[in-house]
Structures are given as structure tokens and as C-alpha cells.
Motif scaffolding. Sequence first.
Motif, PDB file in Angstrom:
ATOM      1  N   LYS A  23       0.824  -1.206   0.000  1.00  0.00           N
ATOM      2  CA  LYS A  23       0.000   0.000   0.000  1.00  0.00           C
ATOM      3  C   LYS A  23       0.858   1.257   0.000  1.00  0.00           C
ATOM      4  N   ASN A  24       1.990   1.195   0.714  1.00  0.00           N
ATOM      5  CA  ASN A  24       2.835   2.369   0.812  1.00  0.00           C
ATOM      6  C   ASN A  24       3.729   2.578  -0.406  1.00  0.00           C
ATOM      7  N   ARG A  25       3.955   1.549  -1.188  1.00  0.00           N
ATOM      8  CA  ARG A  25       4.795   1.704  -2.378  1.00  0.00           C
ATOM      9  C   ARG A  25       3.965   1.993  -3.623  1.00  0.00           C
ATOM     10  N   TRP A  26       2.645   1.839  -3.534  1.00  0.00           N
ATOM     11  CA  TRP A  26       1.780   2.020  -4.687  1.00  0.00           C
ATOM     12  C   TRP A  26       1.871   3.454  -5.178  1.00  0.00           C
ATOM     13  N   LEU A  27       2.244   3.612  -6.443  1.00  0.00           N
ATOM     14  CA  LEU A  27       2.434   4.938  -7.019  1.00  0.00           C
ATOM     15  C   LEU A  27       1.139   5.460  -7.623  1.00  0.00           C
ATOM     16  N   LYS A  28       0.931   6.754  -7.497  1.00  0.00           N
ATOM     17  CA  LYS A  28      -0.249   7.389  -8.059  1.00  0.00           C
ATOM     18  C   LYS A  28       0.170   8.501  -9.010  1.00  0.00           C
ATOM     19  N   PRO A  29      -0.609   8.735 -10.058  1.00  0.00           N
ATOM     20  CA  PRO A  29      -0.249   9.769 -11.036  1.00  0.00           C
ATOM     21  C   PRO A  29      -0.148  11.147 -10.396  1.00  0.00           C
ATOM     22  N   GLU A  30       0.906  11.859 -10.758  1.00  0.00           N
ATOM     23  CA  GLU A  30       1.105  13.216 -10.248  1.00  0.00           C
ATOM     24  C   GLU A  30       1.068  14.252 -11.367  1.00  0.00           C
ATOM     25  N   ILE A  31       0.928  13.773 -12.607  1.00  0.00           N
ATOM     26  CA  ILE A  31       0.813  14.679 -13.749  1.00  0.00           C
ATOM     27  C   ILE A  31      -0.446  14.328 -14.524  1.00  0.00           C
ATOM     28  N   SER A  32      -0.866  15.216 -15.394  1.00  0.00           N
ATOM     29  CA  SER A  32      -2.069  14.986 -16.192  1.00  0.00           C
ATOM     30  C   SER A  32      -1.861  13.848 -17.184  1.00  0.00           C
ATOM     31  N   PHE A  33      -2.952  13.238 -17.561  1.00  0.00           N
ATOM     32  CA  PHE A  33      -2.916  12.179 -18.559  1.00  0.00           C
ATOM     33  C   PHE A  33      -2.423  12.765 -19.880  1.00  0.00           C
ATOM     34  N   PRO A  34      -1.355  12.237 -20.456  1.00  0.00           N
ATOM     35  CA  PRO A  34      -0.784  12.826 -21.679  1.00  0.00           C
ATOM     36  C   PRO A  34      -1.777  12.862 -22.841  1.00  0.00           C
ATOM     37  N   ASN A  35      -1.778  13.945 -23.583  1.00  0.00           N
ATOM     38  CA  ASN A  35      -2.676  14.081 -24.727  1.00  0.00           C
ATOM     39  C   ASN A  35      -2.467  12.981 -25.755  1.00  0.00           C
ATOM     40  N   GLU A  36      -1.222  12.596 -25.970  1.00  0.00           N
ATOM     41  CA  GLU A  36      -0.934  11.550 -26.946  1.00  0.00           C
ATOM     42  C   GLU A  36      -1.555  10.227 -26.513  1.00  0.00           C
ATOM     43  N   TRP A  37      -1.546   9.946 -25.222  1.00  0.00           N
ATOM     44  CA  TRP A  37      -2.185   8.720 -24.722  1.00  0.00           C
ATOM     45  C   TRP A  37      -3.688   8.772 -24.956  1.00  0.00           C
ATOM     46  N   ARG A  38      -4.286   9.940 -24.709  1.00  0.00           N
ATOM     47  CA  ARG A  38      -5.736  10.087 -24.899  1.00  0.00           C
ATOM     48  C   ARG A  38      -6.107   9.859 -26.363  1.00  0.00           C
ATOM     49  N   ARG A  39      -5.288  10.382 -27.243  1.00  0.00           N
ATOM     50  CA  ARG A  39      -5.553  10.204 -28.677  1.00  0.00           C
ATOM     51  C   ARG A  39      -5.553   8.721 -29.046  1.00  0.00           C
ATOM     52  N   ILE A  40      -4.628   7.962 -28.463  1.00  0.00           N
ATOM     53  CA  ILE A  40      -4.513   6.533 -28.787  1.00  0.00           C
ATOM     54  C   ILE A  40      -5.721   5.752 -28.284  1.00  0.00           C
ATOM     55  N   ILE A  41      -6.121   5.979 -27.043  1.00  0.00           N
ATOM     56  CA  ILE A  41      -7.247   5.196 -26.531  1.00  0.00           C
ATOM     57  C   ILE A  41      -8.571   5.622 -27.168  1.00  0.00           C
ATOM     58  N   LEU A  42      -8.659   6.880 -27.600  1.00  0.00           N
ATOM     59  CA  LEU A  42      -9.838   7.305 -28.354  1.00  0.00           C
ATOM     60  C   LEU A  42      -9.982   6.495 -29.635  1.00  0.00           C
ATOM     61  N   LYS A  43      -8.875   6.201 -30.260  1.00  0.00           N
ATOM     62  CA  LYS A  43      -8.888   5.464 -31.521  1.00  0.00           C
ATOM     63  C   LYS A  43      -9.001   3.958 -31.326  1.00  0.00           C
ATOM     64  N   LYS A  44      -8.526   3.448 -30.186  1.00  0.00           N
ATOM     65  CA  LYS A  44      -8.376   2.002 -30.045  1.00  0.00           C
ATOM     66  C   LYS A  44      -9.387   1.314 -29.134  1.00  0.00           C
ATOM     67  N   VAL A  45      -9.920   2.034 -28.146  1.00  0.00           N
ATOM     68  CA  VAL A  45     -10.685   1.365 -27.085  1.00  0.00           C
ATOM     69  C   VAL A  45     -12.159   1.772 -27.130  1.00  0.00           C
ATOM     70  N   VAL A  46     -13.009   0.872 -27.595  1.00  0.00           N
ATOM     71  CA  VAL A  46     -14.447   1.139 -27.698  1.00  0.00           C
ATOM     72  C   VAL A  46     -15.053   1.404 -26.321  1.00  0.00           C
ATOM     73  N   PHE A  47     -14.640   0.638 -25.325  1.00  0.00           N
ATOM     74  CA  PHE A  47     -15.163   0.805 -23.963  1.00  0.00           C
ATOM     75  C   PHE A  47     -14.984   2.247 -23.502  1.00  0.00           C
ATOM     76  N   TYR A  48     -13.826   2.816 -23.740  1.00  0.00           N
ATOM     77  CA  TYR A  48     -13.537   4.201 -23.339  1.00  0.00           C
ATOM     78  C   TYR A  48     -14.487   5.170 -24.027  1.00  0.00           C
ATOM     79  N   ASN A  49     -14.743   4.963 -25.312  1.00  0.00           N
ATOM     80  CA  ASN A  49     -15.616   5.857 -26.056  1.00  0.00           C
ATOM     81  C   ASN A  49     -17.069   5.786 -25.604  1.00  0.00           C
ATOM     82  N   ALA A  50     -17.433   4.698 -24.931  1.00  0.00           N
ATOM     83  CA  ALA A  50     -18.802   4.548 -24.452  1.00  0.00           C
ATOM     84  C   ALA A  50     -19.025   5.197 -23.088  1.00  0.00           C
ATOM     85  N   LEU A  51     -17.978   5.770 -22.506  1.00  0.00           N
ATOM     86  CA  LEU A  51     -18.070   6.364 -21.173  1.00  0.00           C
ATOM     87  C   LEU A  51     -18.486   7.835 -21.233  1.00  0.00           C
TER      88      LEU A  51
END
Length: 293
Positions: A23-51
Motif C-alpha cells: 500500500k505504501n509503495r503504490w504509485l499514483k499519477p502526479e501529472i495529467s494524462f498525456p494528450n498523446e495517450w488520450r488520442r490513442i485510446i480514443l482510436k483504439k478502445v471502444v469501452f472508453y468511447n462509451a463512457l
Amino acid sequence: MIAIVTLFFVIFFFFVIKEFWFKNRWLKPEISFPNEWRRIILKKVVFYNALSEEEKKRFEYKVHEFLLNCRVTGINVSVDVTDKLLIAASAVIPIFEFPEWKYNNIHEVLLYPNSFNEDFKTSGQKRNILGMVGSGYMEGKMILSKPALHHGFSNESDKKNTAIHEFVHLIDKSDGTIDGIPASLLERQYTIPWLELVNKEIEKIYANKSEVNPYGGTNRAEFFAVISEYFFERPKILKKNHPELYQLLENIFKQSMISRNMNKRKQQLGRNRPCPCNSGKKFKRCCGEVHYN
């Protein structure tokens, strides 16, 4: 007797310390989700687009969190950011409605260039394995075929997704055993109805009276993983053909998959279209900036 009591306390404190350390070593995001990553999942992941927009932010956070805590290593194959995002999406989809969930039983995914055999070899005979959850000296690792990973997100009609299948095994394993009874998610009152229904459906598979992937007839654990693929890939067909199974899976995963617009295909965005992140900017000036500039 004293030795047994001592052993019990040693084991107990081992798991307490292990859980505290994790629990103490579990890392959590400290920066925003990268735009390039968002572009990829928009194109690839249907589940994400349904949210919804709020759900998309939550999905992005969990994807980011997973990648901070689980490395992806290519074995005789290159690994790019798309590979990593598809693996993370596969991990997040089944536990999406469990915001506190952490995969504490995996720290590395090994990506193979193609199918492999029980000796983890990608050449020779009996190379019919597309994914595997490690045990023994492979404990804490998962192996995935890179082509199978991508096929799971490119084919929207075959009720199959190898990576989701393997992460469901990990969920099943979170109580210590891969047995087809996801005790970490399944409320106690549903255990007996679940087992009765699983046994009945496996009998139908053996009798060739089911359209469920025959591999699901191997045992309860494989049935749970196979039917979960079906649930997340083709929920409306599952509900039509197996309404009781669908309802129990909805109870297990806490997701009403038929209410999601899974017919909404992966977005193919033109550079001058409004950015789907609702920034008000054109796609080429927002999430697509890295791609178009």
C-alpha cells in the motif's frame, strides 16, 4: 503445538507486512494524462468511447496508475506506448467500478511476438497459448502475445479479448486461488447461484448446445474468464442468449454493460474536428497536437 502457533504468527505477520509495504509503495499519477495517450485510446478502445466525460477521466487515471505500478517488457519484440495502453485498458475494464482496486498480484507483463507453448517458446510445436498468468518462479508476471493483444481491440464481433481474459484470471486469483469463484468481487449470496449456473453452462458446452467459446468448458476458472470476455465485448448478445449469466456478471463487475453504447466505434478524428476532451479547441491544437505538429 508451540511450533504450529509460532508458524501461524510468522505467516500472519508476513502477510500484514506485505500488505502494508504494498500500500505504501503504490504509485499514483502526479501529472495529467498525456494528450498523446488520450488520442490513442480514443482510436483504439471502444469501452472508453462509451463512457461519460467524468468516467473517461476516471478511466484515464486508472490506466495511468496501472502503468506506474506494472512494467511492460518485450521479449524479442518492441514495445510501444500503444501496447502499454492496451494492456492497461485491459486491466482497468473489468475493475472499472472498483475505484480502490489495486492489482497487487502482478508487477510485470511480458509481451511476446506471437503465440507460445507451455515452455514459453515461440517456435516449434504446440504454440497455441496466447496469454498466461504466471505461477511459481513466474509469480507476479503475465505473458501476452502482442498480436492477440491488438486483435482483442481491433475485432469487435468475436466475443474475445485475450488480455481481458488474463486480467480476469488475476482478479480470480486475488483471493489466493484461480478457481472461477471471484470471491473478491462476488457477494456471498450469489456464490451458490453462480456455481450452479457455471456447472450447467459447462455441461451445455460439452453437449455442443452452447455458442460460448468451447475453451470455457475446460474448467470453472476458464469459463469465468471466457464468459467475462463475452460480457465486455458483446454484452447485448450475451444478455439475449444467456440472461441469467449476464445478470450475475453484472452483479460481479457492478457494470451495466448493455447501457453502454458499445456500438459507438473507435473514433477516427479529423484534424479540424472539435477535440473530444471538450476543450473547445480543434483536435489538431489539443489532444492531436503531438500527432499533427
